[in-house]
Design a protein around this motif. Structure first.
Motif, mmCIF file in Angstrom:
data_model
loop_
_atom_site.group_PDB
_atom_site.id
_atom_site.type_symbol
_atom_site.label_atom_id
_atom_site.label_comp_id
_atom_site.label_asym_id
_atom_site.label_seq_id
_atom_site.Cartn_x
_atom_site.Cartn_y
_atom_site.Cartn_z
ATOM 1 N N ASP A 78 0.842 -1.193 0.000
ATOM 2 C CA ASP A 78 0.000 0.000 0.000
ATOM 3 C C ASP A 78 0.882 1.249 0.000
ATOM 4 N N VAL A 79 1.147 1.785 -1.191
ATOM 5 C CA VAL A 79 2.050 2.927 -1.348
ATOM 6 C C VAL A 79 1.584 4.110 -0.507
ATOM 7 N N CYS A 80 0.316 4.450 -0.573
ATOM 8 C CA CYS A 80 -0.193 5.643 0.130
ATOM 9 C C CYS A 80 0.027 5.571 1.637
ATOM 10 N N SER A 81 -0.308 4.440 2.252
ATOM 11 C CA SER A 81 -0.147 4.352 3.705
ATOM 12 C C SER A 81 1.325 4.352 4.110
ATOM 13 N N VAL A 82 2.178 3.727 3.297
ATOM 14 C CA VAL A 82 3.612 3.730 3.606
ATOM 15 C C VAL A 82 4.161 5.154 3.537
ATOM 16 N N ILE A 83 3.781 5.898 2.506
ATOM 17 C CA ILE A 83 4.265 7.274 2.358
ATOM 18 C C ILE A 83 3.798 8.137 3.531
ATOM 19 N N LEU A 84 2.530 8.042 3.884
ATOM 20 C CA LEU A 84 2.019 8.829 5.005
ATOM 21 C C LEU A 84 2.748 8.488 6.295
ATOM 22 N N ASN A 85 3.019 7.204 6.515
ATOM 23 C CA ASN A 85 3.744 6.799 7.712
ATOM 24 C C ASN A 85 5.188 7.296 7.676
ATOM 25 N N GLU B 158 6.282 9.969 6.228
ATOM 26 C CA GLU B 158 6.278 11.416 6.481
ATOM 27 C C GLU B 158 6.171 11.727 7.967
ATOM 28 N N LYS B 159 5.500 10.871 8.737
ATOM 29 C CA LYS B 159 5.419 11.054 10.190
ATOM 30 C C LYS B 159 6.797 10.986 10.835
ATOM 31 N N TYR B 160 7.722 10.242 10.197
ATOM 32 C CA TYR B 160 9.068 10.075 10.729
ATOM 33 C C TYR B 160 10.077 11.026 10.090
ATOM 34 N N GLU C 136 12.895 10.869 0.333
ATOM 35 C CA GLU C 136 14.169 10.878 1.051
ATOM 36 C C GLU C 136 13.865 10.514 2.484
ATOM 37 N N ASP C 137 14.649 9.578 3.025
ATOM 38 C CA ASP C 137 14.461 9.247 4.425
ATOM 39 C C ASP C 137 14.992 10.410 5.270
#
Length: 134
Positions: A83-90, A92-94, A115-116
């Motif tokens: 799930d690309v969207c949920s991974v990206i949102l998570n 961004e939280k970090y 970018e991490d």
């Protein structure tokens, strides 16, 4: 050492490593000779780049430095996720951030460059859209 398990863990795999080389052919020959990689012929990669497949590891995608206009070395790590969207949102939280300007290097329709928090370039790709050896 104990690994903290999470109920929201999904199946994610590092499936491709992008390298930048002044001489992609020579770099490809090195990996073929030293680590038994073989070249994958596919129309789904950037012009002038070479895609290699190994027995036990991710694809190696070697880009010519004149196309990327970047220094030689590690370009990015591609991670296939469900799930690309949920991974990206998570992410961004970090503190990860989306990166623009990589359209000419995209090789999957459902991918986003991030970018991490340390600045390492990651390509987040939908598991269903990742490159295959077809």
């Amino acid at each position: 050492m104990r690994v903290k398990k999470s109920s929201r863990l999904m199946h994610n795999t590092i499936y491709k490593i992008g390298l930048v080389s002044e001489n992609p052919t020579l770099t490809a020959e090195f990996y073929k000779d030293q680590f038994s990689y073989s070249e994958v012929i596919t129309p789904n990669i950037s012009k002038g780049s070479i895609l290699l497949s190994g027995l036990a590891g991710p694809f190696l995608h070697i880009y010519p430095s004149e196309i990327t206009e970047l220094e030689c070395g590690l370009h990015h790590i591609s991670i296939a996720v469900e799930d690309v969207c949920s991974v990206i949102l998570n992410m961004e939280k970090y503190g990860a951030r989306r990166v623009e300007g990589f359209q000419k290097l995209l090789d999957a329709p459902s991918s986003v460059f991030m970018e991490d928090p340390e600045g390492i370039l990651l390509q987040i790709v939908s598991e269903r859209d990742k490159l295959t050896e077809n």
